[in-house]
Design an enzyme around this catalytic site. Sequence first.
Site, mmCIF file in Angstrom:
data_model
loop_
_atom_site.group_PDB
_atom_site.id
_atom_site.type_symbol
_atom_site.label_atom_id
_atom_site.label_comp_id
_atom_site.label_asym_id
_atom_site.label_seq_id
_atom_site.Cartn_x
_atom_site.Cartn_y
_atom_site.Cartn_z
ATOM 1 N N TYR A 50 71.222 14.753 -7.695
ATOM 2 C CA TYR A 50 69.644 14.698 -8.329
ATOM 3 C C TYR A 50 69.028 13.950 -7.398
ATOM 4 O O TYR A 50 68.085 13.477 -7.524
ATOM 5 C CB TYR A 50 69.966 13.818 -9.486
ATOM 6 C CG TYR A 50 70.138 14.542 -10.648
ATOM 7 C CD1 TYR A 50 69.322 15.373 -11.263
ATOM 8 C CD2 TYR A 50 71.200 13.993 -11.518
ATOM 9 C CE1 TYR A 50 69.726 16.077 -12.244
ATOM 10 C CE2 TYR A 50 71.499 14.630 -12.661
ATOM 11 C CZ TYR A 50 70.873 15.826 -13.064
ATOM 12 O OH TYR A 50 71.215 16.528 -14.319
ATOM 13 N N ARG A 103 68.971 22.441 -26.629
ATOM 14 C CA ARG A 103 68.390 21.113 -26.591
ATOM 15 C C ARG A 103 67.627 20.846 -27.948
ATOM 16 O O ARG A 103 67.869 19.385 -28.440
ATOM 17 C CB ARG A 103 67.120 20.844 -25.173
ATOM 18 C CG ARG A 103 68.085 20.739 -23.999
ATOM 19 C CD ARG A 103 67.106 20.816 -22.900
ATOM 20 N NE ARG A 103 67.727 20.613 -21.716
ATOM 21 C CZ ARG A 103 67.190 21.119 -20.514
ATOM 22 N NH1 ARG A 103 66.344 21.703 -20.261
ATOM 23 N NH2 ARG A 103 67.916 20.629 -19.317
ATOM 24 N N HIS A 116 72.183 20.673 -18.154
ATOM 25 C CA HIS A 116 71.502 20.898 -17.100
ATOM 26 C C HIS A 116 71.734 22.431 -16.637
ATOM 27 O O HIS A 116 72.643 23.075 -16.794
ATOM 28 C CB HIS A 116 71.861 20.311 -15.657
ATOM 29 C CG HIS A 116 71.213 20.624 -14.498
ATOM 30 N ND1 HIS A 116 70.079 20.371 -14.007
ATOM 31 C CD2 HIS A 116 71.819 21.621 -13.651
ATOM 32 C CE1 HIS A 116 69.825 21.067 -12.903
ATOM 33 N NE2 HIS A 116 70.732 21.594 -12.442
ATOM 34 N N GLU A 127 73.851 24.177 -5.823
ATOM 35 C CA GLU A 127 74.537 23.495 -6.858
ATOM 36 C C GLU A 127 76.116 24.087 -7.195
ATOM 37 O O GLU A 127 76.829 23.225 -7.474
ATOM 38 C CB GLU A 127 73.744 23.492 -8.010
ATOM 39 C CG GLU A 127 72.329 22.699 -8.005
ATOM 40 C CD GLU A 127 71.413 22.782 -9.241
ATOM 41 O OE1 GLU A 127 70.367 22.239 -9.191
ATOM 42 O OE2 GLU A 127 71.689 23.506 -10.131
#
Length: 139
Positions: A50, A103, A116, A127
């Site tokens: 992050y 979500r 995420h 990532e």
Amino acid sequence: MTERTFSIIKPDATRRNLTGKVNAVIEDAGLRIVAQRRIRMTEAQAKKFYEVHAARPFYGELVEFMMSAPVVVQVLEGDNAVARYREVMGATNPADAAPGTIRALYAESVGENSVHGSDSTDNAKLEIAQFFTEADIVG
Ligand code: CMP
């Protein structure tokens, strides 16, 4: 076009035993889970992951949250996987997330928002490389 994206099932979801339910939404959306590992994020991993948010007021809280319980890191593959997974996740804030999205179904708050997903193909590559090698990914 077939592409890959990076996903994390976050601590609020693993804590509530929602890994399978989240994976069902992912698979029902036509995305294939081609790599998956349950880990405890270290402080170094969470901070690095992050680091683009390091200046935000919620950065410290976000790093602590990501270390607070196991997470499931994943590589998802499919047609336009980056955009498709963002649709499937729904908006960052669950109050704004469309019905049926992960979500809307499961997230608790804007911070504890269950999943995420990468926001671009370039970030997906970075990532994925933080947590997996090519040999871990079985398409
Ligand atoms: P994610 O998609 O993992 O990327 C950045 C994360 O920061 C985001 O999901 C949220 O979990 C978190 N986040 C974004 N906005 C806030 C906020 N206002 N307060 C706390 N956490 C936030």
